[in-house]
Scaffold this motif. Structure first.
Motif, PDB file in Angstrom:
ATOM      1  N   ASP A  36      94.355  52.487  66.025  1.00 37.10           N
ATOM      2  CA  ASP A  36      95.206  51.358  65.989  1.00 37.10           C
ATOM      3  C   ASP A  36      95.516  51.015  67.300  1.00 37.10           C
ATOM      4  O   ASP A  36      95.189  51.806  68.200  1.00 37.10           O
ATOM      5  CB  ASP A  36      96.562  51.352  64.883  1.00 37.10           C
ATOM      6  N   LEU A  95      87.548  54.228  65.123  1.00 33.92           N
ATOM      7  CA  LEU A  95      88.693  52.915  64.894  1.00 33.92           C
ATOM      8  C   LEU A  95      90.051  53.642  65.315  1.00 33.92           C
ATOM      9  O   LEU A  95      90.393  54.639  64.548  1.00 33.92           O
ATOM     10  CB  LEU A  95      88.365  52.513  63.803  1.00 33.92           C
ATOM     11  N   TRP A 150      93.624  46.553  66.785  1.00 33.28           N
ATOM     12  CA  TRP A 150      92.505  47.627  66.508  1.00 33.28           C
ATOM     13  C   TRP A 150      91.783  47.973  68.041  1.00 33.28           C
ATOM     14  O   TRP A 150      91.700  46.872  68.906  1.00 33.28           O
ATOM     15  CB  TRP A 150      91.562  47.194  65.694  1.00 33.28           C
ATOM     16  N   TYR A 161      87.520  42.809  60.797  1.00 31.76           N
ATOM     17  CA  TYR A 161      88.885  43.238  60.507  1.00 31.76           C
ATOM     18  C   TYR A 161      89.978  41.991  60.095  1.00 31.76           C
ATOM     19  O   TYR A 161      90.964  42.034  60.176  1.00 31.76           O
ATOM     20  CB  TYR A 161      89.746  43.716  62.026  1.00 31.76           C
TER      21      TYR A 161
END
Ligand code: DHE
Length: 527
Positions: free
Chosen positions: A239, A237, A224, A288
């Motif tokens: 990937d 946020l 992340w 996370y």
């Protein structure tokens, strides 16, 4: 009499109107000049295209005289031309003042804009996934050269530049590495995040997370990337390939107040991001960890079992209420404690204050005795006697505060020749190095402190220049510092003898970052 007074007043009004008209006619029309000359590169809404954003938030750090100079003379080695031939002095002054006023209505940057801004270059099938260079991949340095917005990649054994590439305009905060040290993410003040492959020496992906951004953090598992924005008031946020996953509105639970996001930090041992908010008295933690406990309405003190609605803890916002906003963070090595500082808000209250918040019990556990405001990521921790201490310079005075992390009491205040920004060390050296770059007379001096005695033992100097920001090699044998000038340099010192061993010319090298020290979260540097 009545009528003559009336006529005289009318005359005055007429004169005043005439005067207004004539001065108006003489006033340059800055918005029109902007659209004619600037909008093509800086955007109709001043949010930046090829040129940087020209918003009050982005220009806060640029001196008015510098803005005038750039409009008049342009910026060398960029597409920014000088306008002194085309525009008059009054027009240039009007433009320079106008770009500091807010855009109305405020420019928006939503999820669609973020997604549309992304570019991605997949690795060609025929390109081998191995380094293009011959060096220790764990002892590389990235040097951010703010002078001409470039980054140099340095072999940390030979102290040779492997490559030098253009960055986005005005990077700020430390670049963040993936846990394997192969990729790095840079954040720019204008909101751009760049993912760069250190092996293949290529940009992999880019995205614009916001219009005015503070920093980025990469999760300890490398999956992340989180960005903290001042404008808009959001967190974003992504990937690992910079696909947007979601944005978070930085606002109170009732949505009544929103906040600029000061910074986001990765707390690897907790598998979470910790978020500093500038305008609201809350500290956020976003986990996370797929097994994160559920969140009951967020605010601990309002929590009533049975009445609360559980929200998923995974990627959810866990709020800790604070007595006042804390916008600067420093963590202990376990990331259980966060040390937050409150900046002096106005001229009336110049004193900085700080406190320690325990992230597990989610409340303040101590007030911190600091003499002045430290800069972010400025300090280090190390073992001292039978305790661990935190040491940091502060921007308020010429001193390093050394604080016991068990009692949160000051154990020593070490005098330095002037206020400084950064202190750095390494597990394998007994010395810590700090700058005094905020002092007009001592900005050229680094002070070297013995971590055992907490005494200054030596100085290195670069007379008349600014000498700052130190980072050690992977093995702690060499300390690299910046001559922070346009025609500056990276200076390599032997960390035991304090003698210069090499010097590389660089354009205002604002910061340098060693792959190994960062990915192992060395106690002597920022993470
Ligand atoms: Fe920084 C890191 C905030 C001014 C150079 N700076 C950081 C971080 C934050 C921050 C939140 C940690 C983020 C990270 O690394 O992920 N900086 C601020 C401010 O609020 C402040 C005082 C005012 C501002 O307008 O932002 C500020 N910073 C500066 C500067 O004037 C510096 C010296 C020059 C510049 O480039 O702007 C500066 N900041 C740095 C550097 C780091 C940094 C070099 C990374 C240090 C490191 O070793 O990790």
């Amino acid at each position: 009499s009545g009528p003559s007074r009336y006529l005289a007043a009318l005359g005055l009004f007429w004169l005043a109107g005439l005067h207004a008209q004539t001065t108006e006619a003489l006033q340059p029309n800055a918005p029109a000049l902007y659209q004619q000359h600037c909008a093509v590169c800086h955007g109709a809404q001043r949010t930046g295209i090829m040129g940087p954003a020209l918003l009050p938030e982005s220009l806060e750090r640029v001196r008015p005289a510098e803005v005038l100079r750039v409009i008049q003379q342009g910026r060398p080695a960029t597409q920014m031309p000088g306008f002194s031939e085309q525009l008059g002095d009054a027009e240039i002054r009007a433009l320079a003042a106008w770009v500091r006023t807010p855009v109305v209505p405020a420019p928006r940057w939503g999820e669609d804009d973020i997604r549309a801004s992304r570019t991605f270059t997949p690795m060609p099938d025929d390109e081998p996934a191995k380094p293009k260079w011959n060096a220790d991949p764990m002892n590389l340095f990235l040097v951010v050269e703010g002078g001409d917005h470039h980054v140099s990649l340095l072999d940390g054994d030979r102290f040779e530049v492997i490559t030098r590439f253009a960055s986005r305009y005005a990077l700020h905060g430390g670049p963040k590495f993936t846990p394997d040290g192969r990729y790095v993410f840079f954040g720019s003040r204008d909101g751009w995040i760049t993912k760069y492959d250190l092996w293949r020496l290529r940009v992999v992906a880019e995205v614009r997370a916001g219009l005015n951004m503070r920093n980025v953090a990469v999760s300890g598992d490398g999956r992340w990337v989180m960005a903290a924005n001042y404008l808009p008031h959001t967190l974003a946020l992504f990937d690992a390939d910079l696909n947007l996953v979601q944005t978070y509105a930085a606002a109170t639970l009732d949505g009544k107040a929103s906040s600029r996001v000061s910074a986001v930090y990765d707390a690897t041992p907790r598998k979470s991001f910790v978020v500093a908010l500038k305008d609201i008295p809350e500290l956020w933690e976003i986990s996370y960890d797929r097994n994160a406990a559920p969140i009951y309405d967020g605010l601990v003190h309002d929590y009533k079992m049975g009445e609360a609605i559980a929200k998923p803890g995974y990627l959810g916002v866990r709020r800790t209420p604070l007595s006042e906003p804390l916008d600067d963070f420093f963590f202990d090595q376990s990331y259980r404690h966060v040390l937050g500082a409150t900046r002096p808000r106005s001229g009336a209250d110049e004193r900085a204050s700080a406190q320690v918040v325990n992230l597990d019990i989610r409340r303040k556990v101590a007030d911190l005795p600091i003499a002045g405001m430290p800069h972010l990521g400025s300090g280090i921790t190390f073992a001292w006697g039978d305790t661990t201490v935190l040491a940091s310079p502060n921007l308020g005075g010429g001193a390093v505060d050394v604080i016991d992390m068990q009692t949160w009491k000051t154990v020593r205040t070490i005098a330095t020749p002037g206020p400084g920004f950064f202190m750095r060390s390494h597990e394998d050296t007994p010395y810590a190095w700090t700058d005094s770059m905020m002092s007009p007379t001592a900005k050229d001096t680094l002070t070297i402190i013995d971590k055992r005695t907490l005494q200054p033992v030596a100085q290195v100097r670069e007379p008349g220049k600014t000498l700052a920001h130190i980072e050690f090699t992977r093995d702690g044998r060499y300390a690299l510092a910046s001559v922070w000038e346009m025609d500056g340099a990276l200076v390599v010192y032997d960390a035991a003898t304090f003698k210069e061993v090499k010097r590389l010319p660089m354009k205002k090298p604002v910061g340098k970052y060693n792959v190994w020290n960062k990915i192992t979260r060395s106690e002597g540097t920022s993470h």
